[in-house]
Design an enzyme around this catalytic site. Sequence first.
Site, short mmCIF file in Angstrom:
data_model
loop_
_atom_site.label_atom_id
_atom_site.label_comp_id
_atom_site.label_asym_id
_atom_site.label_seq_id
_atom_site.Cartn_x
_atom_site.Cartn_y
_atom_site.Cartn_z
N LYS A 118 0.82 -1.22 0.00
CA LYS A 118 0.00 0.00 0.00
C LYS A 118 0.85 1.26 0.00
CE LYS A 118 -4.40 -1.77 1.40
NZ LYS A 118 -5.60 -1.71 2.18
N LYS A 201 -4.60 -9.75 -5.88
CA LYS A 201 -5.71 -10.07 -4.98
C LYS A 201 -6.93 -9.21 -5.29
CE LYS A 201 -6.52 -8.35 -0.96
NZ LYS A 201 -6.75 -7.91 0.43
N LYS A 204 -11.56 -4.58 -2.48
CA LYS A 204 -12.75 -3.73 -2.58
C LYS A 204 -12.39 -2.30 -2.95
CE LYS A 204 -13.63 -4.03 2.15
NZ LYS A 204 -12.40 -3.76 2.91
P1 ATP Z 1 -8.92 -2.92 0.95
O1 ATP Z 1 -8.94 -3.12 -0.51
O2 ATP Z 1 -9.69 -1.73 1.40
O3 ATP Z 1 -7.56 -3.00 1.56
P2 ATP Z 1 -9.86 -5.63 1.20
O4 ATP Z 1 -10.92 -5.83 0.19
O5 ATP Z 1 -8.52 -6.22 0.94
O6 ATP Z 1 -9.74 -4.11 1.58
P3 ATP Z 1 -10.08 -6.05 4.05
O7 ATP Z 1 -11.06 -5.21 4.76
O8 ATP Z 1 -8.66 -5.65 4.15
O9 ATP Z 1 -10.48 -6.19 2.52
O10 ATP Z 1 -10.27 -7.57 4.45
C1 ATP Z 1 -11.33 -8.10 5.19
C2 ATP Z 1 -11.25 -9.60 5.20
O11 ATP Z 1 -11.48 -10.11 3.89
C3 ATP Z 1 -9.89 -10.16 5.63
O12 ATP Z 1 -10.09 -11.32 6.39
C4 ATP Z 1 -9.21 -10.47 4.34
O13 ATP Z 1 -8.23 -11.47 4.46
C5 ATP Z 1 -10.39 -10.94 3.52
N1 ATP Z 1 -10.16 -10.73 2.09
C6 ATP Z 1 -10.01 -9.55 1.46
N2 ATP Z 1 -9.82 -9.72 0.15
C7 ATP Z 1 -9.80 -11.06 -0.05
C8 ATP Z 1 -9.63 -11.88 -1.20
N3 ATP Z 1 -9.41 -11.35 -2.39
N4 ATP Z 1 -9.70 -13.22 -1.06
C9 ATP Z 1 -9.91 -13.78 0.15
N5 ATP Z 1 -10.08 -13.06 1.28
C10 ATP Z 1 -10.03 -11.72 1.19
#
Ligand code: ATP
Length: 339
Positions: A118, A201, A204
Amino acid sequence: MAHDQIKKPRVLSGIQPSGNLTIGNYLGALKQWVAVQQEYDCFYCVVDLHAITMPQDPAELRQKTRESAAMYIAAGIDPDVSTIFVQSQIPAHSELAWMLTCMAPLGWLQRMTQFKDKSAKQAQESIGTGLLNYPSLMAADILLYHAELVPVGDDQRQHLEFTRDLAQRFNHLYGETFTLPSVMTPKAGARVMGLDNPTAKMSKSEDSDNHAIFLLDELPRARKKIMRAVTDSRREIRFSSDPERAGINNLLTIYQAISGDSREAIEAAFAGKGYGDLKRAVADCVLGTLEPLQTRYHQLMNEAGYLDAVLRGGREKAAAIAEDTLKLAQERVGFLAAT
Ligand code: ATP
Ligand code: LTN
């Protein structure tokens, strides 16, 4: 002791209200949360303090915080069984995070993959130090509740190891205070990849059009994204760790996570079929998950006062536990108690 008086071990997890929840959040986190809620005493928070480690619009953050909590319920978290709350409403999270920040070695923090990823996307001068301290706050979330198990996606494993190391350090310096948590990741779906770029990955907060399936995507739109997912120019439908085959592997993994079928059974079912067939099958099972979830979501968002009542109750229950742990940690560190 009667059966229902035996204390269940505790679970804690959270998702950032930094955008709309994706199928990655569902398969990596929410689906596991639902699966453990009868067996464990579960605490699920909306981690808004973590969300502000990246820039957020205030009105949108407030809105996304409510929407995320509603999505937990729509996904199957029962507020009568599990505790749902908003992280910033419990000051103990910030207070313990500060104490942990003071004993978190800079080298450990700088080694975190999420920080490296990030921060690499921003100019050095504009990186908030919250992004670096992020894991100490996450450790505070977990340690305040003496959580034994933390269900998350694969990308959070390193933060869980950090939490254990930090808890051990605190316990060593000040005496046994915190429980060391274990990580729990799903067998399939622990790392769902972007549909437009299957080597990254699914996230969101990535804003390209065909990257993520959002849990609230209109169904035809979700289907279209899957039909457009990046694949390769071969024909074989097999699980593979070859980066060139990451697109097909991702579609198969999503299918496996939702259907619960074994890899062998899935490969056998798609033997001799084309990528279009696979995409249609993935779309059918994804839509089958989204549809009931969306119906529940809209129902409960329309029920005036319901969500606020859930969050109020959750805050009270969580605060009582968090405050006790915070008090113990403050005593151990040597803070003078107010009289
Ligand atoms: P951001 O993009 O805002 O960093 P994010 O979509 O990666 O957010 P987080 O809020 O950081 O989501 O993650 C919340 C939960 O969802 C965590 O347990 C994380 O491991 C899981 N998670 C996020 N993205 C994935 C993915 N692509 N596959 C599996 N698990 C995920
Ligand atoms: N860092 C996590 C979100 C998070 C979390 C937690 C997860 C914050 N606090 C405590 C489990 C337990 C993420 O998914 N990015």
